[in-house]
Every structure is written in C-alpha cells, then in structure tokens.
Design an enzyme around this catalytic site. Structure first.
Site, PDB file in Angstrom:
ATOM      1  NE  ARG A  82      35.939  50.441  32.708  1.00 52.16           N
ATOM      2  CZ  ARG A  82      36.363  49.382  31.998  1.00 52.16           C
ATOM      3  NH1 ARG A  82      37.604  49.329  31.573  1.00 52.16           N
ATOM      4  NH2 ARG A  82      35.550  48.383  31.725  1.00 52.16           N
TER       5      ARG A  82
ATOM      6  CD  GLN B 178      37.942  44.250  26.101  1.00 55.69           C
ATOM      7  OE1 GLN B 178      37.251  43.478  25.456  1.00 55.69           O
ATOM      8  NE2 GLN B 178      37.426  45.098  26.960  1.00 55.69           N
TER       9      GLN B 178
ATOM     10  CG  ASP C 275      37.899  43.616  35.876  1.00 58.84           C
ATOM     11  OD1 ASP C 275      37.762  42.565  35.220  1.00 58.84           O
ATOM     12  OD2 ASP C 275      38.444  44.638  35.431  1.00 58.84           O
TER      13      ASP C 275
ATOM     14  CG  ASN D  62      37.725  38.558  34.093  1.00 58.37           C
ATOM     15  OD1 ASN D  62      38.470  39.533  34.277  1.00 58.37           O
ATOM     16  ND2 ASN D  62      37.944  37.690  33.124  1.00 58.37           N
TER      17      ASN D  62
END
Ligand code: MRU
Length: 350
Positions: A92, A198, A239, A249
């Site tokens: 990622r 999420q 992030d 994000n």
C-alpha cells in the site's frame, strides 16, 4: 474499554494472527499468517488496514518472518530481511506508517550486528515496542483532542480511524472514547465512506459496541447535518501528513473539509508522529493509491450496479489542503497554522 484483538503474535513469534476486517461487522474471524505473501495479501486486501495498524502489523510481520530465516551469516540474513521488507512495502503506497515501521525494523538489523539468533529475538521486542509506543501515542492524542470538545457536541468523522485502524483508542476516535469515559455527552455522525464502507462497517460498529451515541449516514448527507447544526466539529484520521500540513486520508475527506469550511465548522485531523512525513513537502507529492474498479460497481451489491463496459475510476485517498485544516492533533500537542513552521518546531525537525 472492550475491544477485539486486532493484531497479535504467538508466543514463539512463528504466527501472526489478525482480525479479518473485511468480514466485519457481521463476522469476527481471525486469520493466521506465516508467509510473506500472506502478509502482503493481508495488507493489500485490507484484512488489516488503517495507517497506524498497518505500521504495527509490518513490525510484527518482519519479526515473524525473521524467525523462519535459516541464515546464520549476518550479511545473508540482512539481505533476505531487506528484500522481504521492500516487498511488503509495495502493498500500500499512501500510508507512510508502513514504510516508517519497515525502515525501523531494517534499522534495528543494521544497528545490531550480532549473531542472527540474538537479532531474531531483538526483532520481536522491537515490534512490541512499536506496538506499545503507538498505543501510548493514541492515549496522548485522546488527551489533547479532548480539550477541543464540549459537552453535547456533535462530531462528524469519515472512514475509520478507530481502534481497528490504529489500535488502542484509535486516532480520530481517541477523544470520543475519552469523552465518553469521562461522562461527557457527545454524538458522533459516521460517514459510510464509499466504496469500501469503513465508516459504516467499522466506525459505527466500534463506537456502538463501546456505548457511544453514533449515527451512521451516507457520504452525501454530511452537508445537511452540518447545515442543520448537528455538527460542532469534524475529526478524521490520516495516512500521511506532508511537511506543509496537506494530508492524505480516505477518499471523500477533502470534500468534508470543504463543507466544514463553508459552514464554519472546525476541522481536525488526528495522527501520531509516525504519520508525519517531512520528506514530502506538500500534498502534490503524495502518491495516491488507485484500487480495483469492482470496488465501485460490484462489491456489496447482489449484481453489478454499473454496466461492465462503463469506465470507472477508483482513487482510494484524496489530499486535503492545509488551508482547510483548523489544527493537527498529535501525541506531542495540537499544531495550528502555519503548519510548515509549527510542525517542524514541535517535532524538532531541522
Ligand atoms: O484504506 P484504509 O481502510 O486502510 O483507509 C485508511 C483509513 O482508515 C483512513 O484513511 C483513516 O482515516 C486513516 S488511517 C487511521
């Protein structure tokens, strides 16, 4: 606070056990991982997810993989270790915590030129330290973040930056948990967070189980709840924070920030220092992960909801411009603009 165990290793550090977050909220299933490929897949498939949790996972993953390495020669051990870490790092790209934790594990090997048996043991302790430090940072974020909340506040959050994504108190949720524990009444609105849900699947699940007053809304309802006066601030995770305060994000975050600015609502991001990337000058330099198009048109539906031949675009993150941000809450304190100056000052970065 009652929580599911998100990441753990067995006593002999030969197995990494994770809660499979793709199965939540309906199934609390665990996966046992022992190989590099299984670990890479777990990150890629979002079985483990959320920037800080991915970092902690990466530390444990490298510790577990090291236990299987048969090399007694330091150079050969290090070579394999670095190769494995470099591969895991490709799973990622946006969350900086992954590369941060892998680099820390690699540094441990560089700094401990000992016999490989001793290094293997040391790596387990290093991974445990990353885990413990992360939880302590979230505790501090909770304390600083709580000073921004008031009795009766409505808080909007996007995606999941709770304990499933960050362990401990989470990051964006940290002040919410602490407020609740200290008897303050708050009400959280949780964006569903298309396309992977999420917010709907994880944040509302987490907060509800903790007894926090939470309402799940679709992403396109953020504006109306703000207009109706239900929201006193927005709190989100992130992030990667660039040196100037721009931050990546989950996709949709920048839209929430723009709305918050319009309605004059404070907008905060909360993150540990492992999410700050001083090597990235601004948001333009943050690599945004693009994910599979099935996530948009097929996942969660009984049958495809977008015709197969229609083009789809699925950026997984967006960058919120620092001008939309009221403050960044870290374990060392709350950072206000100008972020380029104040982030460096707080973290003593030259
Ligand atoms: O793709 P995910 O589920 O790993 O997304 C990451 C997130 O959960 C969010 O972007 C979050 O707000 C930041 S990670 C604490």
């Amino acid at each position: 606070m009652q929580q599911l165990q998100v990441i753990q290793i067995t006593h002999d550090a030969k197995q990494l056990i994770i809660l499979d977050q793709t199965q939540l909220p309906n199934h609390e299933n665990y996966l046992t991982l022992t190989t590099l490929q299984q670990m890479w897949d777990a990150i890629k498939l979002l079985q483990v997810r959320g920037a800080p949790a991915i970092g902690v996972f990466a530390g444990y993953a490298m510790a577990v993989l090291a236990q299987y390495d048969q090399h007694t020669n330091y150079t050969q051990f290090k070579e394999t270790f670095d190769q494995q870490a470099n591969y895991l790092n490709t799973a990622r790209p946006t969350a900086v915590n992954l590369s941060w934790a892998l680099q820390r594990m690699k540094n441990y090997v560089v700094e401990h030129k000992e016999d490989t048996r001793t290094i293997k043991k040391g790596l387990i302790d290093e991974a445990k330290r990353i885990d413990a430090e992360n939880i302590a940072m979230n505790q501090k974020i909770a304390e600083y973040g709580l000073t921004l909340l008031h009795e009766g506040d409505g808080i909007l959050t996007h995606c999941n930056a709770g304990y499933l994504a960050c362990l401990g108190y989470g990051t964006a949720t940290a002040p919410m948990y602490l407020a609740h524990e200290s008897g303050m009444h708050i009400h959280v609105y949780s964006d569903e967070t298309r396309p992977l849900l999420q917010g709907a699947r994880l944040t509302s699940y987490e907060l509800f189980k903790a007894g926090i007053d939470v309402t799940s809304i679709c992403d396109n309802m953020a504006s109306i709840v703000m207009k109706q006066g239900k929201i006193q601030c927005a709190m989100v995770g992130c992030d990667r924070i660039a040196a100037n305060g721009d931050f990546a994000n989950k996709i949709g975050t920048s839209g929430v920030a723009i709305l918050a600015k319009y309605y004059n609502i404070p907008f905060y991001t909360l993150a540990p220092s492992s999410t700050i990337d001083f090597n990235t000058p601004d948001g333009q330099h943050i690599h945004i992960e693009e994910r599979n198009e099935e996530e948009i048109g097929e996942m969660w539906y009984k049958e495809p909801m977008i015709l197969k031949d229609i083009k789809k675009y699925n950026p997984s993150f967006d960058v919120t411009d620092h001008s939309l941000l009221t403050a960044i809450v870290t374990e060392k304190g709350i950072v206000y603009p100008p972020f380029d100056v104040n982030l460096k000052k707080l973290f003593n970065h030259q």
